[in-house]
Design a protein around this motif. Structure first.
Motif, PDB file in Angstrom:
ATOM      1  N   ALA A 162      -6.645  13.873   4.403  1.00 12.76           N
ATOM      2  CA  ALA A 162      -6.097  13.463   5.698  1.00 12.76           C
ATOM      3  C   ALA A 162      -6.856  12.263   6.252  1.00 12.76           C
ATOM      4  CB  ALA A 162      -6.156  14.630   6.678  1.00 12.76           C
ATOM      5  N   LEU A 163      -8.179  12.272   6.079  1.00 12.54           N
ATOM      6  CA  LEU A 163      -9.019  11.171   6.552  1.00 12.54           C
ATOM      7  C   LEU A 163      -8.588   9.860   5.891  1.00 12.54           C
ATOM      8  CD1 LEU A 163     -11.457  11.180   8.434  1.00 12.54           C
ATOM      9  CD2 LEU A 163     -12.923  11.360   6.453  1.00 12.54           C
ATOM     10  N   LEU A 164      -8.425   9.904   4.565  1.00 10.15           N
ATOM     11  CA  LEU A 164      -8.003   8.707   3.841  1.00 10.15           C
ATOM     12  C   LEU A 164      -6.613   8.277   4.268  1.00 10.15           C
ATOM     13  CD1 LEU A 164      -9.257   9.097   0.205  1.00 10.15           C
ATOM     14  CD2 LEU A 164      -9.915   7.463   1.935  1.00 10.15           C
ATOM     15  N   TYR A 165      -5.726   9.268   4.453  1.00  6.10           N
ATOM     16  CA  TYR A 165      -4.350   8.944   4.830  1.00  6.10           C
ATOM     17  C   TYR A 165      -4.315   8.229   6.179  1.00  6.10           C
ATOM     18  CZ  TYR A 165       0.639   9.424   4.411  1.00  6.10           C
ATOM     19  OH  TYR A 165       1.955   9.149   4.253  1.00  6.10           O
ATOM     20  N   ALA A 166      -5.182   8.694   7.109  1.00  8.60           N
ATOM     21  CA  ALA A 166      -5.216   8.051   8.431  1.00  8.60           C
ATOM     22  C   ALA A 166      -5.634   6.591   8.298  1.00  8.60           C
ATOM     23  CB  ALA A 166      -6.177   8.811   9.347  1.00  8.60           C
ATOM     24  N   LEU A 167      -6.645   6.320   7.450  1.00  7.75           N
ATOM     25  CA  LEU A 167      -7.096   4.938   7.244  1.00  7.75           C
ATOM     26  C   LEU A 167      -5.978   4.085   6.651  1.00  7.75           C
ATOM     27  CD1 LEU A 167     -10.645   5.411   5.756  1.00  7.75           C
ATOM     28  CD2 LEU A 167     -10.067   4.058   7.740  1.00  7.75           C
ATOM     29  N   ILE A 168      -5.349   4.606   5.584  1.00  2.41           N
ATOM     30  CA  ILE A 168      -4.361   3.801   4.865  1.00  2.41           C
ATOM     31  C   ILE A 168      -3.125   3.571   5.726  1.00  2.41           C
ATOM     32  CG2 ILE A 168      -2.838   3.821   2.857  1.00  2.41           C
ATOM     33  CD1 ILE A 168      -5.052   5.191   1.349  1.00  2.41           C
ATOM     34  N   ASN A 169      -2.782   4.571   6.568  1.00  2.57           N
ATOM     35  CA  ASN A 169      -1.633   4.438   7.459  1.00  2.57           C
ATOM     36  C   ASN A 169      -1.817   3.250   8.392  1.00  2.57           C
ATOM     37  OD1 ASN A 169       0.724   5.154   8.820  1.00  2.57           O
ATOM     38  ND2 ASN A 169      -0.438   6.331  10.321  1.00  2.57           N
ATOM     39  N   PHE A 170      -3.005   3.147   8.975  1.00  2.00           N
ATOM     40  CA  PHE A 170      -3.290   2.038   9.901  1.00  2.00           C
ATOM     41  C   PHE A 170      -3.211   0.698   9.170  1.00  2.00           C
ATOM     42  CE2 PHE A 170      -6.685  -0.689  11.735  1.00  2.00           C
ATOM     43  CZ  PHE A 170      -5.998  -1.025  12.881  1.00  2.00           C
ATOM     44  N   ILE A 171      -3.891   0.622   8.018  1.00  2.00           N
ATOM     45  CA  ILE A 171      -3.913  -0.649   7.291  1.00  2.00           C
ATOM     46  C   ILE A 171      -2.501  -1.034   6.851  1.00  2.00           C
ATOM     47  CG2 ILE A 171      -4.805  -1.776   5.229  1.00  2.00           C
ATOM     48  CD1 ILE A 171      -7.272  -0.016   5.525  1.00  2.00           C
ATOM     49  N   GLY A 172      -1.721  -0.029   6.431  1.00  2.00           N
ATOM     50  CA  GLY A 172      -0.343  -0.301   6.014  1.00  2.00           C
ATOM     51  C   GLY A 172       0.483  -0.882   7.137  1.00  2.00           C
ATOM     52  N   THR A 173       0.395  -0.260   8.334  1.00  2.00           N
ATOM     53  CA  THR A 173       1.161  -0.769   9.476  1.00  2.00           C
ATOM     54  C   THR A 173       0.783  -2.206   9.795  1.00  2.00           C
ATOM     55  OG1 THR A 173       1.205   1.456  10.377  1.00  2.00           O
ATOM     56  CG2 THR A 173       1.742  -0.327  11.869  1.00  2.00           C
ATOM     57  N   ILE A 174      -0.524  -2.457   9.858  1.00  2.00           N
ATOM     58  CA  ILE A 174      -0.981  -3.803  10.206  1.00  2.00           C
ATOM     59  C   ILE A 174      -0.522  -4.819   9.161  1.00  2.00           C
ATOM     60  CG2 ILE A 174      -3.019  -5.235  10.559  1.00  2.00           C
ATOM     61  CD1 ILE A 174      -2.548  -3.397  12.831  1.00  2.00           C
ATOM     62  N   SER A 175      -0.602  -4.448   7.880  1.00  2.00           N
ATOM     63  CA  SER A 175      -0.245  -5.442   6.871  1.00  2.00           C
ATOM     64  C   SER A 175       1.253  -5.708   6.858  1.00  2.00           C
ATOM     65  CB  SER A 175      -0.743  -5.006   5.493  1.00  2.00           C
ATOM     66  OG  SER A 175      -0.282  -3.735   5.197  1.00  2.00           O
ATOM     67  N   VAL A 176       2.071  -4.674   7.097  1.00  2.00           N
ATOM     68  CA  VAL A 176       3.516  -4.914   7.178  1.00  2.00           C
ATOM     69  C   VAL A 176       3.832  -5.862   8.329  1.00  2.00           C
ATOM     70  CG1 VAL A 176       5.707  -3.826   7.777  1.00  2.00           C
ATOM     71  CG2 VAL A 176       4.273  -2.821   6.052  1.00  2.00           C
ATOM     72  N   LEU A 177       3.172  -5.635   9.499  1.00  2.00           N
ATOM     73  CA  LEU A 177       3.416  -6.512  10.646  1.00  2.00           C
ATOM     74  C   LEU A 177       2.949  -7.921  10.361  1.00  2.00           C
ATOM     75  CD1 LEU A 177       2.483  -4.136  13.537  1.00  2.00           C
ATOM     76  CD2 LEU A 177       4.723  -5.049  13.010  1.00  2.00           C
ATOM     77  N   LYS A 178       1.805  -8.038   9.669  1.00  2.00           N
ATOM     78  CA  LYS A 178       1.307  -9.371   9.339  1.00  2.00           C
ATOM     79  C   LYS A 178       2.282 -10.070   8.406  1.00  2.00           C
ATOM     80  CE  LYS A 178      -2.558 -11.977   7.603  1.00  2.00           C
ATOM     81  NZ  LYS A 178      -3.859 -12.011   6.953  1.00  2.00           N
ATOM     82  N   TYR A 179       2.870  -9.291   7.506  1.00  2.00           N
ATOM     83  CA  TYR A 179       3.835  -9.882   6.585  1.00  2.00           C
ATOM     84  C   TYR A 179       5.069 -10.389   7.337  1.00  2.00           C
ATOM     85  CZ  TYR A 179       6.573 -10.605   2.438  1.00  2.00           C
ATOM     86  OH  TYR A 179       7.322 -11.172   1.460  1.00  2.00           O
ATOM     87  N   PHE A 180       5.543  -9.595   8.308  1.00  2.00           N
ATOM     88  CA  PHE A 180       6.667 -10.041   9.147  1.00  2.00           C
ATOM     89  C   PHE A 180       6.347 -11.369   9.816  1.00  2.00           C
ATOM     90  CE2 PHE A 180       8.576  -5.672  10.317  1.00  2.00           C
ATOM     91  CZ  PHE A 180       9.140  -5.620   9.065  1.00  2.00           C
ATOM     92  N   ARG A 181       5.146 -11.429  10.374  1.00  2.00           N
ATOM     93  CA  ARG A 181       4.765 -12.549  11.220  1.00  2.00           C
ATOM     94  C   ARG A 181       4.492 -13.791  10.394  1.00  2.00           C
ATOM     95  NH1 ARG A 181       1.252 -13.293  15.728  1.00  2.00           N
ATOM     96  NH2 ARG A 181       1.857 -15.321  16.524  1.00  2.00           N
TER      97      ARG A 181
END
Lengths: 99, 115, 163
Positions: A63-82
């Protein structure tokens, strides 16, 4: 106690389905990103509660790892959009306007 | 024995309220009007729902290594979820998604003012 | 160099709490990796006072309790709106931030987003303004009345004096 863990799991499962419906409905891309981010948070919770339900608290590491990867995933998808890229190269205003 | 019972009751109460919070948050994600409003629904999942469920688990945790992990997960969620939500709001704003507003806003925002 | 020692000790503490294996070899390897990560962080220049605000730790509990109370209150408010979506009166308001450092401003914006009902949409560093999307008028008023600004400034002041 096990009963209450399973009730919590069911509640999280229903919420997951609702969030999934929002991810499918859209209408904008940001709705989908928001829904996917919420699904990630719910998945973290589900993993935690399942670890307790099953009596195997080792699940919390996942769960700890999933929380980290979830955040990084969201940020990178948004960065890709932008920016249209995931690397350091950020297109200048002119290039972005030309796209 | 008595103290243990009280802790268990608080844990169950916390899990139950947290489940309700998560359900209402997801319902808000589905029901509210536009992206910006739905973010408030997602906010309930990230703060109230997750916080209470993790607190309930913390009270039910069998030993201290488990508690440490739960506290870490809670801290991580508390730090990252508002950042992610803000990133989504900012990205939507710069992409030109206009929020539905009920009354005239006292701060009309110029698009791309800081670029 | 002091910051490297402090961060090594903190990280080794975290390693001890998470590992659960306490044989001499593994303890030595854990200490070594904590030191390695700290040296890497030093080399990346992320180990300044902003990355490791030690002074803040002592003032954090009071503000944490306050923000938890605020979160619980506004959760109930948002649930009320979700039950009756017609009550939603979304607004964009500008909140003046009294913080002087980037870290303080970010903390303020994060606190605003952390309380459901308000989301910080845009942070203007030059004018010290945060544009906030609030779900109803009450949420906007609660953000604008300055109590949150005061709490964040309290946190920030301790950080600055800690340098």
């Amino acid at each position: 106690m096990s009963l209450w863990f399973s009730i919590t799991l069911v509640a999280i499962g229903i919420s997951l389905l609702l969030a999934l419906a929002r991810a499918a409905l859209g209408p904008t891309a940001f709705d989908r990103v928001l829904a996917v981010n919420s699904i990630g948070t719910l998945a973290v919770l589900a993993i935690c509660v399942y670890g307790f339900f099953d009596g195997r608290p080792e699940f919390l590491d996942i769960a700890l790892l999933y929380a980290l990867i979830n955040f990084i995933g969201t940020i990178s998808v948004l960065k890709y959009f932008r920016a249209g890229t995931l690397g350091d190269h950020v297109p200048t205003e002119k290039q972005r306007g030309a796209q | 024995m008595m103290v243990e019972n009280i802790v268990t009751v608080i844990a169950i109460f916390s899990l139950g309220v947290g489940s309700l919070g998560v359900l209402f948050g997801a319902l808000g994600l589905l029901r509210l009007g536009d992206v910006y409003q739905r973010m408030h629904g997602a906010g309930i999942i990230d703060t109230g729902g997750a916080g209470l469920i993790l607190f309930g688990l913390l009270l039910a945790s069998p030993d201290w290594t488990v508690s440490v992990r739960l506290v870490l997960i809670g801290l991580l969620l508390a730090l990252t979820s508002p950042t992610a939500t803000h990133a989504i709001a900012r990205a939507a704003h710069f992409a030109g998604v206009k929020p539905l507003l009920k009354t005239s806003p006292d701060a009309p925002i110029e698009k791309g003012a800081d670029e | 160099m002091r910051s490297v020692y402090v961060s090594t000790i903190l990280m080794f503490g975290l390693w001890l709490a998470l590992s659960g294996h306490y044989t001499p070899l593994l303890l030595a390897l854990g200490a070594l990796s904590a030191l390695g990560v700290s040296l890497l962080a030093k080399r990346m220049n992320v180990l300044d006072e902003e990355g490791l605000p030690i002074g803040i730790l002592f003032r954090l509990p009071r503000v944490t309790l306050w923000i938890i109370w605020e979160i619980l209150k506004s959760n109930l408010g948002v649930i009320r709106v979700i039950i009756a979506p017609s009550k939603a009166a979304p607004q964009l308001v500008t909140v003046l931030a009294g913080q002087h450092t980037a870290a303080g401003l970010v903390t303020h914006a994060n606190f605003i987003t952390l309380t459901p009902g308000t989301v910080s949409v845009q942070v203007d560093e030059d004018r010290n303004e945060i544009i906030v999307h609030g779900l109803t008028q009450e949420f906007c008023n609660a953000t604008k009345d300055g109590s949150m600004d005061a709490k964040v400034s309290l946190l920030e002041k301790r950080t600055v004096s800690g340098t």
